[in-house]
Design a protein around this motif. Sequence first.
Motif, PDB file in Angstrom:
ATOM      1  N   ARG A 106       0.950  -1.337  -0.155  1.00  0.00           N
ATOM      2  CA  ARG A 106      -0.031   0.141   0.102  1.00  0.00           C
ATOM      3  C   ARG A 106       0.787   1.282  -0.049  1.00  0.00           C
ATOM      4  NH1 ARG A 106      -2.016   3.560  -1.042  1.00  0.00           N
ATOM      5  NH2 ARG A 106      -3.910   4.650  -0.429  1.00  0.00           N
ATOM      6  N   GLU A 107       1.879   0.986   0.686  1.00  0.00           N
ATOM      7  CA  GLU A 107       2.887   2.565   0.850  1.00  0.00           C
ATOM      8  C   GLU A 107       3.477   2.697  -0.476  1.00  0.00           C
ATOM      9  OE1 GLU A 107       2.475   0.435   4.636  1.00  0.00           O
ATOM     10  OE2 GLU A 107       2.856  -0.155   2.601  1.00  0.00           O
ATOM     11  N   GLY A 108       3.352   1.794  -1.570  1.00  0.00           N
ATOM     12  CA  GLY A 108       4.037   2.144  -2.737  1.00  0.00           C
ATOM     13  C   GLY A 108       3.105   2.687  -3.771  1.00  0.00           C
ATOM     14  N   LEU A 109       1.845   2.946  -3.310  1.00  0.00           N
ATOM     15  CA  LEU A 109       0.719   3.235  -4.266  1.00  0.00           C
ATOM     16  C   LEU A 109       0.373   4.495  -4.126  1.00  0.00           C
ATOM     17  CD1 LEU A 109      -1.463   0.074  -4.359  1.00  0.00           C
ATOM     18  CD2 LEU A 109       0.397   0.546  -5.959  1.00  0.00           C
ATOM     19  N   GLU A 110      -0.361   5.540  -5.143  1.00  0.00           N
ATOM     20  CA  GLU A 110      -1.042   6.652  -4.714  1.00  0.00           C
ATOM     21  C   GLU A 110      -2.476   6.323  -5.499  1.00  0.00           C
ATOM     22  OE1 GLU A 110       3.185   6.371  -5.401  1.00  0.00           O
ATOM     23  OE2 GLU A 110       1.870   6.793  -7.154  1.00  0.00           O
ATOM     24  N   ILE A 111      -3.427   6.196  -4.668  1.00  0.00           N
ATOM     25  CA  ILE A 111      -4.774   6.141  -5.026  1.00  0.00           C
ATOM     26  C   ILE A 111      -5.443   7.439  -5.033  1.00  0.00           C
ATOM     27  CG2 ILE A 111      -6.787   4.865  -4.618  1.00  0.00           C
ATOM     28  CD1 ILE A 111      -5.192   2.588  -3.368  1.00  0.00           C
ATOM     29  N   PHE A 112      -6.148   7.832  -6.112  1.00  0.00           N
ATOM     30  CA  PHE A 112      -7.003   8.803  -5.930  1.00  0.00           C
ATOM     31  C   PHE A 112      -8.595   8.508  -6.395  1.00  0.00           C
ATOM     32  CE2 PHE A 112      -3.498  10.663  -8.951  1.00  0.00           C
ATOM     33  CZ  PHE A 112      -2.539  10.495  -8.206  1.00  0.00           C
ATOM     34  N   THR A 113      -9.384   9.093  -6.090  1.00  0.00           N
ATOM     35  CA  THR A 113     -10.821   9.087  -6.292  1.00  0.00           C
ATOM     36  C   THR A 113     -11.591  10.224  -5.966  1.00  0.00           C
ATOM     37  OG1 THR A 113     -12.767   7.659  -5.979  1.00  0.00           O
ATOM     38  CG2 THR A 113     -11.741   8.412  -4.016  1.00  0.00           C
ATOM     39  N   LYS A 114     -12.992  10.267  -6.359  1.00  0.00           N
ATOM     40  CA  LYS A 114     -13.639  11.687  -6.412  1.00  0.00           C
ATOM     41  C   LYS A 114     -15.012  11.526  -5.952  1.00  0.00           C
ATOM     42  CE  LYS A 114     -11.357  11.940 -10.862  1.00  0.00           C
ATOM     43  NZ  LYS A 114     -11.366  10.651 -11.349  1.00  0.00           N
ATOM     44  N   VAL A 115     -15.703  12.700  -5.525  1.00  0.00           N
ATOM     45  CA  VAL A 115     -16.671  12.923  -5.227  1.00  0.00           C
ATOM     46  C   VAL A 115     -17.835  13.987  -5.753  1.00  0.00           C
ATOM     47  CG1 VAL A 115     -16.145  14.102  -3.184  1.00  0.00           C
ATOM     48  CG2 VAL A 115     -18.499  13.188  -3.148  1.00  0.00           C
ATOM     49  N   TYR A 116     -18.990  13.534  -6.098  1.00  0.00           N
ATOM     50  CA  TYR A 116     -19.890  14.850  -6.506  1.00  0.00           C
ATOM     51  C   TYR A 116     -21.131  14.310  -7.246  1.00  0.00           C
ATOM     52  CZ  TYR A 116     -22.022  18.631  -9.314  1.00  0.00           C
ATOM     53  OH  TYR A 116     -22.919  19.317  -9.835  1.00  0.00           O
ATOM     54  N   TRP A 117     -20.683  13.540  -8.397  1.00  0.00           N
ATOM     55  CA  TRP A 117     -21.732  12.866  -9.196  1.00  0.00           C
ATOM     56  C   TRP A 117     -22.863  12.032  -8.353  1.00  0.00           C
ATOM     57  CZ3 TRP A 117     -22.571  15.993 -13.560  1.00  0.00           C
ATOM     58  CH2 TRP A 117     -21.583  16.311 -14.186  1.00  0.00           C
ATOM     59  N   PRO A 118     -23.849  11.720  -9.046  1.00  0.00           N
ATOM     60  CA  PRO A 118     -25.000  10.995  -8.272  1.00  0.00           C
ATOM     61  C   PRO A 118     -24.562   9.474  -8.351  1.00  0.00           C
ATOM     62  CG  PRO A 118     -26.115  12.277  -9.867  1.00  0.00           C
ATOM     63  CD  PRO A 118     -24.687  12.688 -10.090  1.00  0.00           C
ATOM     64  N   THR A 119     -24.557   8.991  -7.217  1.00  0.00           N
ATOM     65  CA  THR A 119     -24.322   7.505  -6.884  1.00  0.00           C
ATOM     66  C   THR A 119     -25.414   6.558  -6.349  1.00  0.00           C
ATOM     67  OG1 THR A 119     -23.109   7.819  -4.890  1.00  0.00           O
ATOM     68  CG2 THR A 119     -21.684   7.703  -6.920  1.00  0.00           C
ATOM     69  N   GLY A 120     -25.422   5.426  -6.476  1.00  0.00           N
ATOM     70  CA  GLY A 120     -26.521   4.659  -5.643  1.00  0.00           C
ATOM     71  C   GLY A 120     -27.904   4.901  -6.404  1.00  0.00           C
ATOM     72  N   PRO A 121     -28.978   4.962  -5.825  1.00  0.00           N
ATOM     73  CA  PRO A 121     -30.067   5.394  -6.327  1.00  0.00           C
ATOM     74  C   PRO A 121     -30.268   6.804  -6.931  1.00  0.00           C
ATOM     75  CG  PRO A 121     -30.411   5.512  -4.109  1.00  0.00           C
ATOM     76  CD  PRO A 121     -29.086   4.896  -4.333  1.00  0.00           C
ATOM     77  N   GLY A 122     -29.414   7.542  -6.510  1.00  0.00           N
ATOM     78  CA  GLY A 122     -29.307   8.758  -7.094  1.00  0.00           C
ATOM     79  C   GLY A 122     -30.194   9.815  -6.328  1.00  0.00           C
ATOM     80  N   GLY A 123     -30.487   9.540  -5.065  1.00  0.00           N
ATOM     81  CA  GLY A 123     -31.488  10.528  -4.053  1.00  0.00           C
ATOM     82  C   GLY A 123     -30.692  11.838  -4.136  1.00  0.00           C
ATOM     83  N   PRO A 124     -31.683  12.861  -3.584  1.00  0.00           N
ATOM     84  CA  PRO A 124     -31.209  14.131  -3.240  1.00  0.00           C
ATOM     85  C   PRO A 124     -29.985  14.627  -2.472  1.00  0.00           C
ATOM     86  CG  PRO A 124     -33.324  13.701  -1.980  1.00  0.00           C
ATOM     87  CD  PRO A 124     -32.954  12.658  -2.883  1.00  0.00           C
ATOM     88  N   ASN A 125     -29.580  13.624  -1.620  1.00  0.00           N
ATOM     89  CA  ASN A 125     -28.639  13.655  -0.998  1.00  0.00           C
ATOM     90  C   ASN A 125     -27.135  12.749  -1.417  1.00  0.00           C
ATOM     91  OD1 ASN A 125     -28.929  15.935   0.671  1.00  0.00           O
ATOM     92  ND2 ASN A 125     -30.550  14.604   1.881  1.00  0.00           N
ATOM     93  N   ASP A 126     -27.512  12.077  -2.594  1.00  0.00           N
ATOM     94  CA  ASP A 126     -26.622  11.220  -3.092  1.00  0.00           C
ATOM     95  C   ASP A 126     -25.949  11.817  -3.972  1.00  0.00           C
ATOM     96  OD1 ASP A 126     -27.583   8.943  -1.679  1.00  0.00           O
ATOM     97  OD2 ASP A 126     -29.045   8.397  -3.417  1.00  0.00           O
ATOM     98  N   GLN A 127     -25.560  13.205  -3.902  1.00  0.00           N
ATOM     99  CA  GLN A 127     -24.895  13.787  -4.864  1.00  0.00           C
ATOM    100  C   GLN A 127     -24.347  15.044  -4.238  1.00  0.00           C
ATOM    101  OE1 GLN A 127     -27.858  15.384  -8.024  1.00  0.00           O
ATOM    102  NE2 GLN A 127     -28.891  13.822  -6.965  1.00  0.00           N
ATOM    103  N   GLY A 128     -23.364  15.858  -5.104  1.00  0.00           N
ATOM    104  CA  GLY A 128     -22.985  17.130  -4.785  1.00  0.00           C
ATOM    105  C   GLY A 128     -21.850  17.141  -3.731  1.00  0.00           C
ATOM    106  N   LEU A 129     -21.639  18.220  -3.070  1.00  0.00           N
ATOM    107  CA  LEU A 129     -20.486  18.376  -2.172  1.00  0.00           C
ATOM    108  C   LEU A 129     -21.130  19.170  -0.878  1.00  0.00           C
ATOM    109  CD1 LEU A 129     -17.803  20.112  -4.567  1.00  0.00           C
ATOM    110  CD2 LEU A 129     -17.978  17.816  -3.699  1.00  0.00           C
TER     111      LEU A 129
END
Length: 337
Positions: free
Chosen positions: A73-96
């Motif tokens: 794990r120490e030899g990796l650099e992992i990036f991910t993101k948040v904003y777009w709708p996920t799951g069922p896409g409810g009103p709070n399943d998206q945004g910042l």
Amino acid sequence: MVEYRYLGNSGLKVTEITYGNWVTHGSQVENDAAIKTVHRALDLGITSFDTADVYANTAAESVLGEALKGQRREGLEIFTKVYWPTGPGGPNDQGLSRKHILESINGSLKRLGTDYVELYQAHRYDYETPLEETMQAFADVVRSGKAMYIGVSEWTAEQLQAGHELAKELKFQLVSNQPQYSALWRVIEGKVVPTSADLGISQIVWSPMAQGVLSGKYLPGQEAPAGSRATDEKSGANFIKRFMSDEVLTAVQKLKPVAEQAGLTMPQLAIAWVLQNDNVAAALVGASRPEQLDDSVKASGVKLDADTMSAIDEALAPVAVTDPEETYSVSPKSRPA
């Protein structure tokens, strides 16, 4: 082997060729093939990997987590993101919002099979959430040890400035922006890059090959090859449409002798071109087959001379998009329904 660059004004080094799994893992490519491709990336010296919770509605993170299982794990650099709708896409399943950020980081870590990520990114700017709320939530993510650094994607120069000021107040580092950038799409050069350079923010650029157009495989006046991105709605056909005119494709063909003169393939030339920009820390590349990465990584460390850069500019000047105002149209003014 792939060379490293510092990410923004930080001590973190990332591979200048970074593996991204936007349109492949969990959708276009079977899991076994995806895992083999990640392992090939590691064999070639790529240690930085970019994903997002929205890719294949969270499945891409799970596939990447499975592919990286057992690696140091120490030899990796992992990036991910948040904003777009996920799951069922409810009103709070998206945004910042604070709620969505804090819930999303927990979900991403579980799918990735890790306790932390090196970089957590706002996938777009959220006009419906106060920036102070967003940045405070990111500060708490960092303080909790779930992310080491914070980045954003497709933010304007003004948004980067405001975000940087709040990050400084909250005592965490905003180190990167992830925009689209290629020799055909240069809209960040006017405002975003100069502002970022002043603030100590790097670019992690996506689509350095303009969704494959700069590979030269699409020919003017001819149908797109079967199975190519331009024919596959799952792999970004809508994104490539803007580059599929005969005018653009004719201009791109002029790069073939330029690449040959430089001793490069056309994909290598396209990736090397974005890496000539000092503000670019990494170019994101994807692959549906392991052998595709063998070509891409050879762009690492390439220095294009002034004549080659001029020849690229001359060939693409009539069709390249350079208007910095285009950066203001990327983030939705309201959250996706």
